[in-house]
Write a protein that holds these residues in place. Structure first.
Motif, PDB file in Angstrom:
ATOM      1  N   LEU A  32     -83.595 -20.972  69.444  1.00  0.00           N
ATOM      2  CA  LEU A  32     -84.699 -21.800  68.980  1.00  0.00           C
ATOM      3  C   LEU A  32     -85.631 -22.134  70.134  1.00  0.00           C
ATOM      4  O   LEU A  32     -85.209 -22.178  71.299  1.00  0.00           O
ATOM      5  CB  LEU A  32     -84.170 -23.109  68.393  1.00  0.00           C
ATOM      6  N   ALA A  33     -86.879 -22.425  69.785  1.00  0.00           N
ATOM      7  CA  ALA A  33     -87.849 -22.908  70.763  1.00  0.00           C
ATOM      8  C   ALA A  33     -88.527 -24.143  70.198  1.00  0.00           C
ATOM      9  O   ALA A  33     -88.718 -24.262  68.986  1.00  0.00           O
ATOM     10  CB  ALA A  33     -88.890 -21.841  71.063  1.00  0.00           C
ATOM     11  N   LEU A  34     -88.850 -25.075  71.073  1.00  0.00           N
ATOM     12  CA  LEU A  34     -89.629 -26.256  70.702  1.00  0.00           C
ATOM     13  C   LEU A  34     -90.732 -26.426  71.736  1.00  0.00           C
ATOM     14  O   LEU A  34     -90.466 -26.403  72.950  1.00  0.00           O
ATOM     15  CB  LEU A  34     -88.742 -27.500  70.630  1.00  0.00           C
ATOM     16  N   ASP A  35     -91.967 -26.587  71.241  1.00  0.00           N
ATOM     17  CA  ASP A  35     -93.120 -26.698  72.126  1.00  0.00           C
ATOM     18  C   ASP A  35     -93.983 -27.887  71.724  1.00  0.00           C
ATOM     19  O   ASP A  35     -94.158 -28.181  70.540  1.00  0.00           O
ATOM     20  CB  ASP A  35     -93.966 -25.428  72.052  1.00  0.00           C
ATOM     21  N   ALA A  36     -94.516 -28.565  72.729  1.00  0.00           N
ATOM     22  CA  ALA A  36     -95.477 -29.647  72.556  1.00  0.00           C
ATOM     23  C   ALA A  36     -96.332 -29.674  73.817  1.00  0.00           C
ATOM     24  O   ALA A  36     -95.942 -29.103  74.843  1.00  0.00           O
ATOM     25  CB  ALA A  36     -94.763 -30.989  72.372  1.00  0.00           C
ATOM     26  N   PRO A  37     -97.510 -30.278  73.780  1.00  0.00           N
ATOM     27  CA  PRO A  37     -98.292 -30.402  75.006  1.00  0.00           C
ATOM     28  C   PRO A  37     -97.453 -31.044  76.121  1.00  0.00           C
ATOM     29  O   PRO A  37     -96.953 -32.154  75.982  1.00  0.00           O
ATOM     30  CB  PRO A  37     -99.450 -31.301  74.588  1.00  0.00           C
ATOM     31  N   GLY A  38     -97.249 -30.292  77.200  1.00  0.00           N
ATOM     32  CA  GLY A  38     -96.449 -30.780  78.310  1.00  0.00           C
ATOM     33  C   GLY A  38     -94.977 -30.453  78.219  1.00  0.00           C
ATOM     34  O   GLY A  38     -94.232 -30.680  79.185  1.00  0.00           O
ATOM     35  N   MET A  83     -82.056 -34.210  76.943  1.00  0.00           N
ATOM     36  CA  MET A  83     -82.936 -34.087  75.788  1.00  0.00           C
ATOM     37  C   MET A  83     -82.147 -34.104  74.490  1.00  0.00           C
ATOM     38  O   MET A  83     -81.064 -33.509  74.397  1.00  0.00           O
ATOM     39  CB  MET A  83     -83.734 -32.786  75.855  1.00  0.00           C
ATOM     40  N   VAL A  84     -82.725 -34.761  73.481  1.00  0.00           N
ATOM     41  CA  VAL A  84     -82.217 -34.721  72.115  1.00  0.00           C
ATOM     42  C   VAL A  84     -83.397 -34.350  71.227  1.00  0.00           C
ATOM     43  O   VAL A  84     -84.400 -35.077  71.176  1.00  0.00           O
ATOM     44  CB  VAL A  84     -81.618 -36.071  71.691  1.00  0.00           C
ATOM     45  N   LEU A  85     -83.286 -33.222  70.551  1.00  0.00           N
ATOM     46  CA  LEU A  85     -84.372 -32.686  69.737  1.00  0.00           C
ATOM     47  C   LEU A  85     -84.020 -32.832  68.263  1.00  0.00           C
ATOM     48  O   LEU A  85     -82.940 -32.418  67.832  1.00  0.00           O
ATOM     49  CB  LEU A  85     -84.606 -31.207  70.067  1.00  0.00           C
ATOM     50  N   GLY A  86     -84.925 -33.392  67.484  1.00  0.00           N
ATOM     51  CA  GLY A  86     -84.739 -33.511  66.045  1.00  0.00           C
ATOM     52  C   GLY A  86     -85.527 -32.428  65.332  1.00  0.00           C
ATOM     53  O   GLY A  86     -86.741 -32.295  65.540  1.00  0.00           O
ATOM     54  N   LEU A  87     -84.845 -31.643  64.503  1.00  0.00           N
ATOM     55  CA  LEU A  87     -85.458 -30.524  63.788  1.00  0.00           C
ATOM     56  C   LEU A  87     -85.225 -30.765  62.302  1.00  0.00           C
ATOM     57  O   LEU A  87     -84.224 -30.329  61.722  1.00  0.00           O
ATOM     58  CB  LEU A  87     -84.815 -29.197  64.229  1.00  0.00           C
ATOM     59  N   TRP A  88     -86.142 -31.486  61.666  1.00  0.00           N
ATOM     60  CA  TRP A  88     -85.909 -32.011  60.325  1.00  0.00           C
ATOM     61  C   TRP A  88     -86.567 -31.136  59.267  1.00  0.00           C
ATOM     62  O   TRP A  88     -87.771 -30.898  59.306  1.00  0.00           O
ATOM     63  CB  TRP A  88     -86.419 -33.449  60.245  1.00  0.00           C
ATOM     64  N   ASP A  89     -85.762 -30.673  58.325  1.00  0.00           N
ATOM     65  CA  ASP A  89     -86.258 -29.847  57.225  1.00  0.00           C
ATOM     66  C   ASP A  89     -86.706 -30.697  56.043  1.00  0.00           C
ATOM     67  O   ASP A  89     -87.600 -30.310  55.295  1.00  0.00           O
ATOM     68  CB  ASP A  89     -85.168 -28.874  56.760  1.00  0.00           C
ATOM     69  N   ARG A  93     -89.660 -23.272  66.388  1.00  0.00           N
ATOM     70  CA  ARG A  93     -89.635 -21.931  65.816  1.00  0.00           C
ATOM     71  C   ARG A  93     -88.372 -21.221  66.258  1.00  0.00           C
ATOM     72  O   ARG A  93     -87.736 -21.611  67.248  1.00  0.00           O
ATOM     73  CB  ARG A  93     -90.869 -21.130  66.235  1.00  0.00           C
ATOM     74  N   ARG A  94     -88.025 -20.197  65.498  1.00  0.00           N
ATOM     75  CA  ARG A  94     -86.882 -19.381  65.866  1.00  0.00           C
ATOM     76  C   ARG A  94     -87.309 -18.318  66.866  1.00  0.00           C
ATOM     77  O   ARG A  94     -88.417 -17.781  66.793  1.00  0.00           O
ATOM     78  CB  ARG A  94     -86.286 -18.717  64.630  1.00  0.00           C
TER      79      ARG A  94
END
Length: 215
Positions: free
Chosen positions: A96-102, A35-41, A90-91
């Motif tokens: 950190l946590a990242l959530d999406a459907p599924g 996985m590669v997660l993008g967390l863009w401010d 979210r922190r």
């Protein structure tokens, strides 16, 4: 696919530099999914998060929060499947946590790595400048196999990754489409979304990504 993957973002024009500021997290799992997660401010699309997933078979999936974001990312990178759905980050305690459907991801973030301390000593204005990133790309490839700081992206675009800090990811867990992806692991083999991969050692990097539209 319910969008035109070649469509530029609102307000873009040939030759313009599009700047994305935030963090990228990359890690692997014992199931073979990476996985590669993008967390863009800050970005041409505002604040958002996305997830790029490659499973053990090499199937590449993009999760993006809007048609516009999905279209732009899909035109810049390569995917076998694109899903447009809410992606929330979210922190949490220690990470950190990242959530999406599924999708549910939890990360525990460790200290700045030795490489991160070296990168932090470079003035940010220089560390994120496309000319500098083009010059140091051969060095980056030798130090971090699979990693690139400059290269060709989809749609005739050029892309530059300016990393200013590297922190270790010391633990992660993820579920995707109802399946536990197994234990935390290195990101190996490299992902194949674009011209370069995230580091093999699981990391959270502070980054400025510059995408230069075709002139």
């Amino acid at each position: 696919m319910p969008f035109d993957s070649s469509a530029p973002p609102s307000g873009s024009r040939p030759g313009r530099d599009l700047r994305f500021e935030g963090r990228i997290a990359g890690f692997g799992t014992t199931s073979g999914t990476r996985m590669v997660l993008g967390l863009w401010d800050s970005s041409p699309f505002g604040r958002f998060a996305d997830a790029m997933i490659e499973d053990a078979r090499g199937h590449r999936i993009l999760l993006a929060p809007s048609d516009e974001v999905a279209a732009f990312i899909a035109a810049t990178y390569a995917f076998d499947e694109v899903r447009v759905l809410p992606v929330e980050r979210r922190r949490i305690a220690g990470g950190l946590a990242l959530d999406a459907p599924g999708l549910a991801v939890r990360l525990r973030i460790g200290p700045i790595s030795p490489l991160g301390r070296v990168l932090r000593s470079v003035p940010p204005r220089l560390a994120t400048h496309p000319g500098w990133l083009r010059a140091i790309d051969p060095v980056a490839r030798r130090l971090q196999p699979g990693v690139r700081t400059a290269g060709s992206a989809g749609g005739g675009r050029r892309e530059f990754y300016g990393v200013t800090v590297v922190r270790r990811i010391v633990w992660a867990e993820a579920r995707f489409d109802g399946t536990d992806l197994g234990g935390f692991a290195q990101l190996d083999p490299p992902v194949r979304f674009g011209f370069g991969s995230a580091p093999r050692e699981p990391s959270l990097v502070d980054v400025v990504t510059t995408i230069r539209e075709r002139a």
